[in-house]
Design a protein around this motif. Structure first.
Motif, mmCIF file in Angstrom:
data_model
loop_
_atom_site.group_PDB
_atom_site.id
_atom_site.type_symbol
_atom_site.label_atom_id
_atom_site.label_comp_id
_atom_site.label_asym_id
_atom_site.label_seq_id
_atom_site.Cartn_x
_atom_site.Cartn_y
_atom_site.Cartn_z
ATOM 1 N N GLU A 61 43.642 -8.176 -4.000
ATOM 2 C CA GLU A 61 43.962 -9.555 -3.610
ATOM 3 C C GLU A 61 42.688 -10.350 -3.335
ATOM 4 O O GLU A 61 42.564 -11.504 -3.776
ATOM 5 C CB GLU A 61 44.858 -9.554 -2.372
ATOM 6 C CG GLU A 61 46.239 -8.986 -2.619
ATOM 7 C CD GLU A 61 47.005 -8.662 -1.339
ATOM 8 O OE1 GLU A 61 48.160 -8.241 -1.473
ATOM 9 O OE2 GLU A 61 46.462 -8.819 -0.221
ATOM 10 N N LEU A 62 41.754 -9.747 -2.607
ATOM 11 C CA LEU A 62 40.506 -10.444 -2.281
ATOM 12 C C LEU A 62 39.667 -10.695 -3.530
ATOM 13 O O LEU A 62 39.043 -11.756 -3.662
ATOM 14 C CB LEU A 62 39.698 -9.636 -1.257
ATOM 15 C CG LEU A 62 40.303 -9.547 0.141
ATOM 16 C CD1 LEU A 62 39.536 -8.547 0.999
ATOM 17 C CD2 LEU A 62 40.333 -10.919 0.806
ATOM 18 N N GLU A 63 39.673 -9.749 -4.453
ATOM 19 C CA GLU A 63 38.913 -9.928 -5.687
ATOM 20 C C GLU A 63 39.541 -11.011 -6.560
ATOM 21 O O GLU A 63 38.829 -11.855 -7.122
ATOM 22 C CB GLU A 63 38.834 -8.603 -6.445
ATOM 23 C CG GLU A 63 37.912 -8.655 -7.651
ATOM 24 C CD GLU A 63 37.726 -7.298 -8.294
ATOM 25 O OE1 GLU A 63 36.585 -7.014 -8.714
ATOM 26 O OE2 GLU A 63 38.701 -6.524 -8.375
ATOM 27 N N SER A 64 40.864 -11.021 -6.648
ATOM 28 C CA SER A 64 41.560 -12.047 -7.440
ATOM 29 C C SER A 64 41.283 -13.457 -6.913
ATOM 30 O O SER A 64 41.216 -14.409 -7.685
ATOM 31 C CB SER A 64 43.067 -11.803 -7.439
ATOM 32 O OG SER A 64 43.370 -10.629 -8.131
ATOM 33 N N ALA A 65 41.123 -13.566 -5.601
ATOM 34 C CA ALA A 65 40.848 -14.862 -4.980
ATOM 35 C C ALA A 65 39.361 -15.228 -5.034
ATOM 36 O O ALA A 65 38.976 -16.319 -4.616
ATOM 37 C CB ALA A 65 41.328 -14.853 -3.533
ATOM 38 N N GLY A 66 38.528 -14.312 -5.511
ATOM 39 C CA GLY A 66 37.100 -14.587 -5.619
ATOM 40 C C GLY A 66 36.310 -14.364 -4.345
ATOM 41 O O GLY A 66 35.190 -14.846 -4.204
ATOM 42 N N TYR A 67 36.855 -13.575 -3.404
ATOM 43 C CA TYR A 67 36.183 -13.336 -2.130
ATOM 44 C C TYR A 67 35.277 -12.105 -2.151
ATOM 45 O O TYR A 67 34.332 -12.027 -1.373
ATOM 46 C CB TYR A 67 37.196 -13.186 -0.996
ATOM 47 C CG TYR A 67 38.068 -14.405 -0.791
ATOM 48 C CD1 TYR A 67 37.517 -15.686 -0.741
ATOM 49 C CD2 TYR A 67 39.441 -14.282 -0.646
ATOM 50 C CE1 TYR A 67 38.316 -16.794 -0.545
ATOM 51 C CE2 TYR A 67 40.244 -15.399 -0.444
ATOM 52 C CZ TYR A 67 39.669 -16.649 -0.397
ATOM 53 O OH TYR A 67 40.464 -17.748 -0.206
ATOM 54 N N VAL A 68 35.605 -11.129 -2.989
ATOM 55 C CA VAL A 68 34.773 -9.938 -3.125
ATOM 56 C C VAL A 68 34.572 -9.652 -4.603
ATOM 57 O O VAL A 68 35.305 -10.152 -5.455
ATOM 58 C CB VAL A 68 35.389 -8.683 -2.437
ATOM 59 C CG1 VAL A 68 35.600 -8.914 -0.953
ATOM 60 C CG2 VAL A 68 36.672 -8.250 -3.113
ATOM 61 N N GLN A 69 33.553 -8.846 -4.864
ATOM 62 C CA GLN A 69 33.337 -8.374 -6.233
ATOM 63 C C GLN A 69 33.036 -6.883 -6.192
ATOM 64 O O GLN A 69 32.424 -6.391 -5.241
ATOM 65 C CB GLN A 69 32.205 -9.129 -6.907
ATOM 66 C CG GLN A 69 30.875 -9.017 -6.203
ATOM 67 C CD GLN A 69 29.830 -9.919 -6.820
ATOM 68 O OE1 GLN A 69 30.127 -10.770 -7.639
ATOM 69 N NE2 GLN A 69 28.593 -9.730 -6.415
ATOM 70 N N ARG A 70 33.506 -6.193 -7.201
ATOM 71 C CA ARG A 70 33.235 -4.762 -7.323
ATOM 72 C C ARG A 70 32.236 -4.581 -8.460
ATOM 73 O O ARG A 70 32.368 -5.210 -9.504
ATOM 74 C CB ARG A 70 34.512 -3.995 -7.635
ATOM 75 C CG ARG A 70 35.522 -4.048 -6.532
ATOM 76 C CD ARG A 70 36.773 -3.296 -6.922
ATOM 77 N NE ARG A 70 37.887 -3.808 -6.147
ATOM 78 C CZ ARG A 70 39.135 -3.467 -6.326
ATOM 79 N NH1 ARG A 70 39.462 -2.619 -7.262
ATOM 80 N NH2 ARG A 70 40.087 -3.961 -5.572
ATOM 81 N N SER A 71 31.290 -3.709 -8.223
ATOM 82 C CA SER A 71 30.310 -3.399 -9.267
ATOM 83 C C SER A 71 30.011 -1.913 -9.209
ATOM 84 O O SER A 71 30.138 -1.289 -8.151
ATOM 85 C CB SER A 71 29.046 -4.228 -9.086
ATOM 86 O OG SER A 71 28.504 -4.037 -7.805
#
Length: 133
Positions: A61-71
Protein backbone atom coordinates in the motif's frame (compact mmCIF):
# COMPACT_ATOMS: atom_id res chain seq x y z
CA UNK A 1 -8.22 -1.84 32.42
CA UNK A 2 -5.17 -1.89 30.17
CA UNK A 3 -7.08 -3.87 27.56
CA UNK A 4 -10.08 -1.51 27.70
CA UNK A 5 -7.92 1.63 27.37
CA UNK A 6 -5.98 -0.05 24.56
CA UNK A 7 -9.25 -0.72 22.72
CA UNK A 8 -10.24 2.95 23.07
CA UNK A 9 -6.82 4.03 21.78
CA UNK A 10 -7.11 1.66 18.84
CA UNK A 11 -10.58 3.00 18.00
CA UNK A 12 -9.30 6.58 17.98
CA UNK A 13 -6.28 5.65 15.85
CA UNK A 14 -8.45 3.84 13.30
CA UNK A 15 -10.78 6.84 13.07
CA UNK A 16 -8.09 9.54 12.87
CA UNK A 17 -5.78 7.71 10.48
CA UNK A 18 -8.70 6.39 8.43
CA UNK A 19 -9.83 9.98 7.82
CA UNK A 20 -6.68 10.46 5.70
CA UNK A 21 -6.58 6.99 4.16
CA UNK A 22 -3.94 5.62 6.50
CA UNK A 23 -3.61 2.79 8.99
CA UNK A 24 -1.60 2.35 12.15
CA UNK A 25 0.77 0.00 10.32
CA UNK A 26 1.55 2.78 7.86
CA UNK A 27 2.57 5.09 10.69
CA UNK A 28 4.69 2.43 12.39
CA UNK A 29 6.54 1.60 9.18
CA UNK A 30 7.12 5.19 8.09
CA UNK A 31 8.20 6.20 11.60
CA UNK A 32 10.68 3.31 11.72
CA UNK A 33 12.14 4.26 8.35
CA UNK A 34 12.50 7.90 9.42
CA UNK A 35 14.00 7.00 12.80
CA UNK A 36 16.20 4.01 11.95
CA UNK A 37 16.70 4.28 8.18
CA UNK A 38 16.20 1.84 5.30
CA UNK A 39 15.87 -1.83 6.13
CA UNK A 40 14.98 -5.22 4.74
CA UNK A 41 11.38 -6.33 5.10
CA UNK A 42 12.43 -8.82 7.79
CA UNK A 43 14.24 -6.11 9.77
CA UNK A 44 11.23 -3.80 9.46
CA UNK A 45 9.02 -6.56 10.80
CA UNK A 46 11.29 -6.98 13.83
CA UNK A 47 11.60 -3.22 14.40
CA UNK A 48 7.86 -2.58 14.23
CA UNK A 49 6.45 -5.83 15.60
CA UNK A 50 4.33 -6.31 12.48
CA UNK A 51 3.88 -9.90 11.28
CA UNK A 52 5.35 -10.58 7.84
CA UNK A 53 1.98 -11.27 6.19
CA UNK A 54 0.59 -7.93 7.42
CA UNK A 55 3.88 -6.16 6.72
CA UNK A 56 3.95 -7.10 3.03
CA UNK A 57 0.40 -5.83 2.51
CA UNK A 58 1.13 -2.54 4.29
CA UNK A 59 4.35 -2.06 2.32
CA UNK A 60 2.48 -2.74 -0.93
CA UNK A 61 0.00 0.00 0.00
CA UNK A 62 2.78 2.44 0.91
CA UNK A 63 4.70 1.66 -2.27
CA UNK A 64 1.59 2.07 -4.45
CA UNK A 65 1.03 5.50 -2.90
CA UNK A 66 4.65 6.49 -3.56
CA UNK A 67 5.71 6.67 0.11
CA UNK A 68 8.34 3.91 0.05
CA UNK A 69 10.48 2.22 -2.54
CA UNK A 70 11.98 -1.24 -2.58
CA UNK A 71 15.34 -1.88 -4.17
CA UNK A 72 17.65 -4.89 -4.26
CA UNK A 73 20.01 -5.12 -1.30
CA UNK A 74 23.56 -4.66 -2.66
CA UNK A 75 24.85 -7.12 -0.03
CA UNK A 76 22.28 -9.80 -0.90
CA UNK A 77 20.44 -9.42 -4.21
CA UNK A 78 17.79 -11.94 -3.08
CA UNK A 79 16.54 -9.46 -0.53
CA UNK A 80 14.90 -6.03 -0.90
CA UNK A 81 15.73 -2.93 1.09
CA UNK A 82 12.82 -0.61 1.84
CA UNK A 83 13.49 3.12 1.91
CA UNK A 84 11.47 6.32 2.15
CA UNK A 85 10.69 8.62 -0.72
CA UNK A 86 10.43 12.37 -0.17
CA UNK A 87 6.67 11.98 -0.33
CA UNK A 88 6.98 9.29 2.35
CA UNK A 89 8.88 11.68 4.63
CA UNK A 90 6.06 14.19 4.28
CA UNK A 91 3.47 11.51 5.00
CA UNK A 92 5.46 10.41 8.07
CA UNK A 93 5.29 13.96 9.44
CA UNK A 94 1.54 14.13 8.79
CA UNK A 95 0.88 10.80 10.49
CA UNK A 96 3.19 11.66 13.39
CA UNK A 97 1.13 14.80 14.03
CA UNK A 98 -2.03 12.68 13.99
CA UNK A 99 -0.46 10.13 16.35
CA UNK A 100 0.41 12.90 18.82
CA UNK A 101 -3.15 14.23 18.58
CA UNK A 102 -4.49 10.71 19.26
CA UNK A 103 -2.26 10.42 22.32
CA UNK A 104 -3.42 13.83 23.55
CA UNK A 105 -7.05 12.79 23.09
CA UNK A 106 -6.57 9.45 24.83
CA UNK A 107 -4.64 10.96 27.75
CA UNK A 108 -6.80 14.09 28.07
CA UNK A 109 -7.88 13.45 31.67
CA UNK A 110 -4.26 13.18 32.89
CA UNK A 111 -1.99 16.05 33.92
CA UNK A 112 1.40 16.53 32.29
CA UNK A 113 3.31 14.72 35.06
CA UNK A 114 0.76 11.88 35.06
CA UNK A 115 1.17 11.48 31.29
CA UNK A 116 4.94 11.32 31.65
CA UNK A 117 4.67 8.76 34.43
CA UNK A 118 2.22 6.58 32.49
CA UNK A 119 4.23 6.65 29.26
CA UNK A 120 7.41 5.89 31.22
CA UNK A 121 5.80 2.89 32.88
CA UNK A 122 4.37 1.63 29.59
CA UNK A 123 7.82 2.03 27.98
CA UNK A 124 9.36 -0.11 30.74
CA UNK A 125 6.71 -2.79 30.26
CA UNK A 126 7.19 -2.78 26.48
CA UNK A 127 10.99 -3.04 26.75
CA UNK A 128 10.73 -5.83 29.32
CA UNK A 129 8.44 -7.95 27.17
CA UNK A 130 10.19 -7.10 23.91
CA UNK A 131 13.46 -8.41 25.30
CA UNK A 132 11.88 -11.70 26.34
CA UNK A 133 11.16 -10.58 29.89
Amino acid sequence: MLSQVSAQGHRIIVERFGAVGARGYHYRLLHSLVTDGPASQAALGRRTGIYLSDLVGALNELESAGYVQRSPDPADRRRNVVGLTERGRERAVELSERAHAVQDELLAPLSGPEREQLTGLLQRLWEHHRSGG
